[in-house]
Design a protein around this motif. Structure first.
Motif, PDB file in Angstrom:
ATOM      1  N   LEU A 122      -6.408   6.279   4.086  1.00 49.79           N
ATOM      2  CA  LEU A 122      -5.886   4.959   3.724  1.00 49.79           C
ATOM      3  C   LEU A 122      -6.710   4.394   2.564  1.00 49.79           C
ATOM      4  N   PHE A 123      -7.869   5.038   2.291  1.00 50.07           N
ATOM      5  CA  PHE A 123      -8.749   4.593   1.213  1.00 50.07           C
ATOM      6  C   PHE A 123      -8.386   5.337  -0.066  1.00 50.07           C
ATOM      7  N   CYS A 124      -8.142   4.614  -1.140  1.00 50.73           N
ATOM      8  CA  CYS A 124      -7.864   5.260  -2.410  1.00 50.73           C
ATOM      9  C   CYS A 124      -9.117   5.965  -2.907  1.00 50.73           C
TER      10      CYS A 124
ATOM     11  N   PHE B  11       0.724   4.577   7.627  1.00 48.77           N
ATOM     12  CA  PHE B  11       0.330   3.212   7.255  1.00 48.77           C
ATOM     13  C   PHE B  11      -0.522   2.542   8.333  1.00 48.77           C
ATOM     14  N   ALA B  12      -1.219   3.339   9.120  1.00 49.90           N
ATOM     15  CA  ALA B  12      -2.086   2.841  10.199  1.00 49.90           C
ATOM     16  C   ALA B  12      -1.303   2.153  11.312  1.00 49.90           C
TER      17      ALA B  12
ATOM     18  N   THR C  38     -15.088   6.957   7.514  1.00 53.70           N
ATOM     19  CA  THR C  38     -14.563   5.615   7.304  1.00 53.70           C
ATOM     20  C   THR C  38     -13.295   5.472   8.144  1.00 53.70           C
ATOM     21  N   ALA C  39     -13.009   4.231   8.513  1.00 49.11           N
ATOM     22  CA  ALA C  39     -11.829   3.947   9.321  1.00 49.11           C
ATOM     23  C   ALA C  39     -11.387   2.523   8.998  1.00 49.11           C
ATOM     24  N   THR C  40     -10.235   2.123   9.523  1.00 47.23           N
ATOM     25  CA  THR C  40      -9.792   0.738   9.372  1.00 47.23           C
ATOM     26  C   THR C  40      -9.227   0.278  10.702  1.00 47.23           C
TER      27      THR C  40
ATOM     28  N   ILE D  51      -7.756  -0.244  -0.429  1.00 50.00           N
ATOM     29  CA  ILE D  51      -7.309   0.261   0.872  1.00 50.00           C
ATOM     30  C   ILE D  51      -5.814  -0.042   0.965  1.00 50.00           C
ATOM     31  N   VAL D  52      -5.008   0.958   1.290  1.00 51.64           N
ATOM     32  CA  VAL D  52      -3.560   0.739   1.397  1.00 51.64           C
ATOM     33  C   VAL D  52      -3.319  -0.354   2.441  1.00 51.64           C
ATOM     34  N   ALA D  53      -2.614  -1.414   2.063  1.00 49.79           N
ATOM     35  CA  ALA D  53      -2.482  -2.595   2.914  1.00 49.79           C
ATOM     36  C   ALA D  53      -1.459  -2.390   4.019  1.00 49.79           C
TER      37      ALA D  53
END
Lengths: 492, 77
Positions: free
Chosen positions: A81-83, A127-128, A176-178, A208-210
């Motif tokens: 999800l991280f560019c 997209f999480a 890394t995570a979100t 970070i892809v929203a």
């Protein structure tokens, strides 16, 4: 020499500093482990071996010249999800196709500036959006943990399932995570790893892809509480490119792990006892309370009375924001374009073929609750309920320093077990989603195993900007729990 | 409030998502199951409560200096 991949981040940095091994050797060890495990676990969707080896070599040279950064030579996995500049970034959605960013997200740029090395990009729910990693366009991740000797495939949780599985299976030192509703903490709890979602605004969302911008926060998944503190230290910090990024100075998170918890007041919320919760989780929670008492904390019963409304409020706020954020995927700039009879038709066909089922469902819900005539009844009401939930926490934190809860209402479940029923899937995040709505820091750590040997987690929630208390309490729990179990490496 | 097939078609149109005809009825069912669960929010007394629009308290949107920059160049922000 011991297996380098089994080291913690702190141990690995120490070993490199003492010249026991180089980053090049460490990186090779991880790439070898990924090659063996990934066909079974599907944690990585891209492995950047050549880049990692080159970076490790450069890192060794930097250390030799006395210019080592705080994470110098540490190989990490990066959630997709991280560019990442020059490396495909998809959010595990078909609609992004082979999108290759020409820029680096602030969080990953911070890590690389401190010397960290990227091994590859990690799998996640599209997209999480998901709690089991089953919505990924690249197929689900498999949890390295199994129930006893059974070979039933279990979910690693979601959305950061690739991050959690790769840390649990020793395929990176940390990842890394979100976390939008529990996407760091639920997978951490399902895989026996540590995950922290910091205060909203601690980590920049730039690059970070929203998904849902008022809820999304980045954070690390790691092997120990101390490792998670070290990673967060590097990931966090003010960024003018994100207008919601907090300008506050960062405290020393690693030092906070050593802080005494004697005299701290810990809140225990009645409302986190839910129907159908396994007895083992009740027991673990009671055990956690005892551990903190033994460490000199005072326990106080508190009430967070709007807890049961947190998930329904979330399933209005998050899809509403997502439907707006995802409007940009129109087939004109990303991924495969599907033609239509006119421009609107091309948009409609592209989006129908590019988005998966769960993402489409959430876009429709979001569009519905924001549409004329329903805005006040749904969206505005949900924002008011969100305020109630945040107020519950503000009231509770007048009397307590931190809050202790279970991390999840169950251990890892089987793949496919809940994928047919959205609401039962959503209920996975019942204990984690409140911290997102209120913007509070919260950490999940492994504390026990159930009768099948699966890890179970506890969660520590802190006041806004008080990650230090969260780390102190979590480190005390980690020490008392002495959780050392690892998933058996059945794929070797 | 239940979501009928007409509403599903209208919302899909608004969201620019083409929904094949055979998916309309099942989607109405899925959305209704989720919205029925969400209806419990009506139990909450929200009289006089300010809607929460941001998790960041007490921070107004930062303003940049009113000077010429390179605009879209991220490194110049």
């Amino acid at each position: 020499m011991t297996d380098l991949t089994s080291l913690t981040l702190a141990q690995a940095l120490d070993g490199m500093e003492k010249k026991q091994f180089s980053s090049a050797e460490l990186t090779d060890a991880f790439l070898g482990a990924i090659e063996k495990a990934n066909p079974h676990l599907n944690a990585y969707i891209v492995v950047t071996g050549d880049k990692a080896r080159a970076a490790a070599k450069a890192s060794d040279a930097k250390r030799a010249s006395g210019k080592a950064g705080p994470l110098e030579g540490a190989p990490l996995g990066i959630k997709d999800l991280f560019c990442t500049e020059g490396v495909r970034t998809t959010a595990c959605s078909k609609i992004l196709g082979d999108f290759t960013p020409t820029y680096e997200s602030t969080v990953t740029a911070n890590l690389f500036a401190d010397g960290a090395i990227m091994l590859g990009k990690l799998n996640l729910d599209e997209f999480a959006m998901g709690s089991s990693n089953e919505t990924s366009a690249f197929g689900n991740v498999v949890n390295p943990w199994r129930r006893g000797n059974e070979d039933t495939k279990l979910t690693p949780g979601g959305s950061s399932g690739g991050s959690a599985a790769s840390v649990a299976a020793d395929l990176c030192l940390g990842a890394t995570a979100t976390d939008t509703g529990g996407s760091i903490r639920q997978p951490a709890a399902f895989t026996g790893t540590v995950g922290i979602k910091p205060t909203y605004g601690r980590c920049s969302r730039w690059g970070i892809v929203a998904f849902a911008s008022s809820l999304d926060q980045a954070g690390p998944i790691a092997k120990t509480v101390e490792d998670s503190a070290m990673l967060l230290q590097s990931m966090a910090g003010h960024d003018p490119k994100d207008s919601t990024s907090l300008p506050n100075a960062l405290p020393d998170f690693r030092a906070a792990c050593q802080r005494s918890v004697k005299g701290m007041v810990i809140g225990v919320p009645e409302e986190y006892r839910v129907d159908g919760m396994p007895e083992e989780i009740e027991k673990l929670w009671a055990q956690g309370i005892e551990w903190l008492k033994d460490a000199g904390c005072t326990i106080k019963k508190i009430s967070l009375k709007h807890t049961k409304y947190a998930l329904p409020a979330y399933y209005i706020v998050a899809p509403a924001e997502a439907s707006s954020n995802l409007a940009r995927y129109d087939g004109m700039r990303y991924g495969a374009r599907v033609a239509g009879k006119d421009l609107a038709g091309a948009y409609e066909n592209t989006r129908a073929s590019g988005f998966g089922a769960e993402v489409q469902r959430r876009i429709l819900i979001g569009t519905y609750v924001l549409s004329a005539g329903y805005y006040d009844a749904y969206y505005l009401r949900a924002q008011k309920v969100r305020q109630r939930i945040a107020q519950d926490f503000r009231d509770a934190f007048a009397d307590v320093d931190a809050i202790l809860t279970p991390a999840t209402p169950s251990a890892a479940f089987a793949l496919g077990e809940k994928s047919g029923d959205p609401v039962s899937m959503y209920l996975n995040d019942i204990f984690t989603v409140t911290a997102n709505l209120a913007g509070l820091p919260a950490l999940a750590l492994p504390a026990a195993q159930d009768t099948n040997g699966l890890p179970l987690g506890l969660q520590v929630i802190g006041k806004a900007l008080d990650e230090e208390s969260v780390f102190a309490v979590s480190a005390a729990l980690e020490k008392a729990a002495g959780f050392k179990a690892k998933a058996a490496k059945w794929w070797v | 409030m239940s979501i009928d097939e007409k509403t599903v078609r209208r919302v899909a149109k608004l969201a620019r998502l083409s929904l094949p005809e055979e998916r309309v009825a099942p989607m109405a069912g899925e959305l209704n199951a989720i919205m029925a669960w969400i209806e419990q929010l009506n139990e909450v007394d929200v009289e006089g409560v300010e809607p929460m629009t941001s998790a960041v308290e007490g921070l107004s949107l930062p303003m940049r200096e009113d000077v010429v920059t390179d605009g879209e160049t991220p490194s110049a922000c």
